[in-house]
Design a protein around this motif. Structure first.
Motif, PDB file in Angstrom:
ATOM      1  N   ALA A   1      -3.666   5.665   5.965  1.00 59.42           N
ATOM      2  CA  ALA A   1      -2.253   5.664   6.373  1.00 59.42           C
ATOM      3  C   ALA A   1      -1.972   6.806   7.346  1.00 59.42           C
ATOM      4  O   ALA A   1      -1.324   6.615   8.385  1.00 59.42           O
TER       5      ALA A   1
ATOM      6  N   PHE B   1      -3.559  -1.479   0.658  1.00 59.93           N
ATOM      7  CA  PHE B   1      -2.923  -0.158   0.619  1.00 59.93           C
ATOM      8  C   PHE B   1      -2.279   0.145  -0.719  1.00 59.93           C
ATOM      9  O   PHE B   1      -2.559   1.171  -1.342  1.00 59.93           O
TER      10      PHE B   1
ATOM     11  N   LEU C   1       5.210   5.452   1.887  1.00 62.92           N
ATOM     12  CA  LEU C   1       4.731   5.098   3.222  1.00 62.92           C
ATOM     13  C   LEU C   1       5.898   5.014   4.201  1.00 62.92           C
ATOM     14  O   LEU C   1       5.813   5.528   5.327  1.00 62.92           O
TER      15      LEU C   1
END
Length: 353
Positions: free
Chosen positions: A115, A98, A154
């Motif tokens: 995500a 990621f 995130l």
């Protein structure tokens, strides 16, 4: 100071859905859920590959890994099946590769599409925790200045849903293979909804063992020095990580591989510790050689009393096991937990012969 044994006997137990059954021949998901439920675990870690494999049962065709409308339906169905068996879904995993892609790269675009899609899956599955493994993308494709900003973004996206990130050091990661690496990053991210997914294999498999050597151990120092160095690292872990910044401890051991693995990545680009991880991870006390008790004790010394989750990939000593009695195996892991907690507290555990 010795650990209080009574405080270790009621820890919540989970089992990673992807890791019951041999890696080359996993049984159907519902059979694994039945076995985990029969052994009285409280929850599972739900793996993305299991969503894909169960998808054909729900949808009548294999789902596209990027079709999140379909994957949400599958996750909702798995949640219902878990509820029937009185199992929670503690975490969705493994969210890989990621962080730190370069601006404008296809990898970065894909990471953020995933995500957003995985957040939808988490909502459908009824879980509030996402495991993010420290990326093993080659360093030349990364901008390491983006690691912390990406994880902050995130966390901020997940916080809108009441979700959190469990950041794990994968011992074959290209930028954060050790617990110290991910702990430094988590501190820099500085968000309330990020903590650590610690792992007995990832810690000992990176700082103690090496599947590319004849001894199966790191050989940059003597055995005595290795013991002292590893214990110093565990002492530091116990003294420096706040208990509320550990979200779970994953538990497994490792077999020494039949012959040293090549130091070079395989055709998929997977490094040797990654290959070792995928097929040579039994339950503790079942033929492995990692100092699992030492790692678990250090984590417990922080005051952590949360999830212990069994994530094993037991392909046998030679990596060629084809079958496994999954009901007996899930139950055996409960016995392992009992013995592990006794030994962490310094108690002798009666081993059945």
């Amino acid at each position: 100071m010795a650990l209080d044994y009574a405080s270790l006997t009621t820890l919540p137990l989970s089992y990673a859905s992807c890791s019951l059954g041999t890696p080359s021949n996993p049984p159907p998901l519902l059979e694994r859920l039945d076995a985990i439920s029969a052994a009285k675990y409280s929850a599972i870690e739900l793996s993305f590959p299991d969503i894909l494999s169960y998808g054909e049962t729900v949808l009548g065709h294999p789902p596209d890994p990027k079709n999140y409308d379909e994957l949400v339906k599958v996750a909702s169905a798995i949640k219902e099946e878990c509820a029937k068996r009185k199992l929670g879904i503690m975490m969705l995993q493994p969210f890989a590769n990621f962080e730190a892609w370069k601006d404008g790269s296809e990898g970065r675009k894909d990471a953020w599409e995933r995500a957003r899609g995985w957040v939808r899956i988490m909502e459908a599955a009824g879980t509030d925790m996402l495991q993010v493994g420290s990326t093993d993308t080659p360093l030349q494709d990364l901008d390491l200045d983006r690691v912390v900003p990406d994880l902050r973004e995130l966390c901020d996206m997940l916080s809108k849903h009441g979700f959190k990130v469990a950041y794990e050091n994968w011992c074959w990661s290209s930028h954060a293979p050790d617990w110290k690496d991910v702990w430094r990053i988590v501190k820099e991210v500085d968000r309330d909804n990020i903590g650590l997914c610690l792992d007995t294999f990832q810690t000992a498999g990176g700082e103690w063992a090496d599947p590319t050597t004849e001894s199966g151990l790191l050989e940059d120092v003597s055995k005595i020095e290795l013991i002292h160095r590893f214990q110093a690292s565990l002492d530091e872990l116990a003294k420096t990580i706040p208990k509320d910044k550990i979200y779970l401890l994953q538990v497994s051991d490792a077999y020494q591989v039949p012959g040293p693995l090549s130091k070079e990545p395989d055709e998929q680009g997977l490094r040797p510790r990654g290959r070792w991880s995928h097929n040579f991870r039994p339950l503790p006390y079942n033929g492995g050689y990692l100092p699992v008790v030492d790692v678990a004790t250090a984590v417990l010394r922080t005051g952590f009393r949360g999830w212990f989750s069994y994530e094993v990939f037991d392909g046998g000593r030679d990596g060629d096991a084809k079958e496994q009695d999954i009901v007996a195996y899930a139950q055996a892991a409960v016995g392992v937990q009992e013995r592990l907690m006794a030994e962490c507290a310094g108690k002798k555990f009666p081993v059945k012969k």
